[in-house]
Design an enzyme around this catalytic site. Structure first.
Site, PDB file in Angstrom:
ATOM      1  N   PRO A 231     -37.394 -27.658  35.622  1.00 46.12           N
ATOM      2  CG  PRO A 231     -39.206 -26.316  36.213  1.00 46.12           C
ATOM      3  CD  PRO A 231     -38.296 -26.661  35.060  1.00 46.12           C
ATOM      4  CB  CYS A 232     -37.364 -32.672  37.066  1.00 51.84           C
ATOM      5  SG  CYS A 232     -35.658 -32.678  37.624  1.00 51.84           S
ATOM      6  CG  HIS A 233     -37.051 -28.518  41.708  1.00 53.69           C
ATOM      7  ND1 HIS A 233     -36.405 -28.019  40.591  1.00 53.69           N
ATOM      8  CD2 HIS A 233     -37.696 -27.456  42.265  1.00 53.69           C
ATOM      9  CE1 HIS A 233     -36.633 -26.725  40.496  1.00 53.69           C
ATOM     10  NE2 HIS A 233     -37.427 -26.360  41.506  1.00 53.69           N
TER      11      HIS A 233
END
Length: 164
Positions: A124-126
């Site tokens: 989940p780089c967001h």
């Protein structure tokens, strides 16, 4: 060993997602504009990935349980491992990740590594934001990053100290 990709597509609430897997591991989950591969295979693993993505978008899944990998340097692997530890509905800054990796001067390298993530939502780089709490950099656009963060906040409830 079979090195051909199994490719599937899923129309998510925020755009088309392409899923690639090989050797029983998902190796990419990317937002795409259109189906670009001439042949697609809905393998059992890709079907499971789509099922888990649907659960995520419905708000009933907070953590993915799908075998996955991506090719990267040792440093990139360490960054992605830290990114996976960011709790659903929460955020971390690039500086926080650099600190956890033991080198506060590696903030830019953390950002670059985060930008090379090929497993959108799964890794989940967001959830990584700027030190001032603003949204910065997302390979698929800040509108998608904002949507994902708001979606998670809506389904996780209040988190003390949340930056976004």
């Amino acid at each position: 060993m079979n090195d051909s990709f199994d490719i599937s597509y899923y129309e998510s609430p925020i755009g088309l997602i392409q899923i690639k897997s090989v050797n029983q591991k998902v190796c990419s989950v990317l937002f795409v504009d259109k189906e670009s591969e001439p042949f697609t295979v809905d393998s059992p693993l890709n079907k499971e990935c789509i099922k888990q993505l649907k659960e995520y978008f419905s708000g009933s899944r907070q953590k993915f349980e799908i075998p996955h990998y991506q090719i990267g340097t040792d440093f990139q692997q360490r960054v992605w491992n830290e990114v996976e530890k960011i709790t659903y509905g929460d955020t971390a800054t690039y500086g926080m990740l650099a600190y956890k990796l033991g080198d506060t001067k590696s903030v830019r390298a953390v950002g670059t590594s985060n930008g090379k993530n090929q497993l959108a939502i799964i890794v989940p780089c967001h959830r990584v934001i700027g030190s001032d709490g603003h949204l910065t950099g997302y390979a698929w656009g800040l509108d998608k990053k904002e949507w994902l963060l708001k979606h998670e906040i809506e389904h996780s409830g209040p988190v003390e100290g949340r930056l976004f």
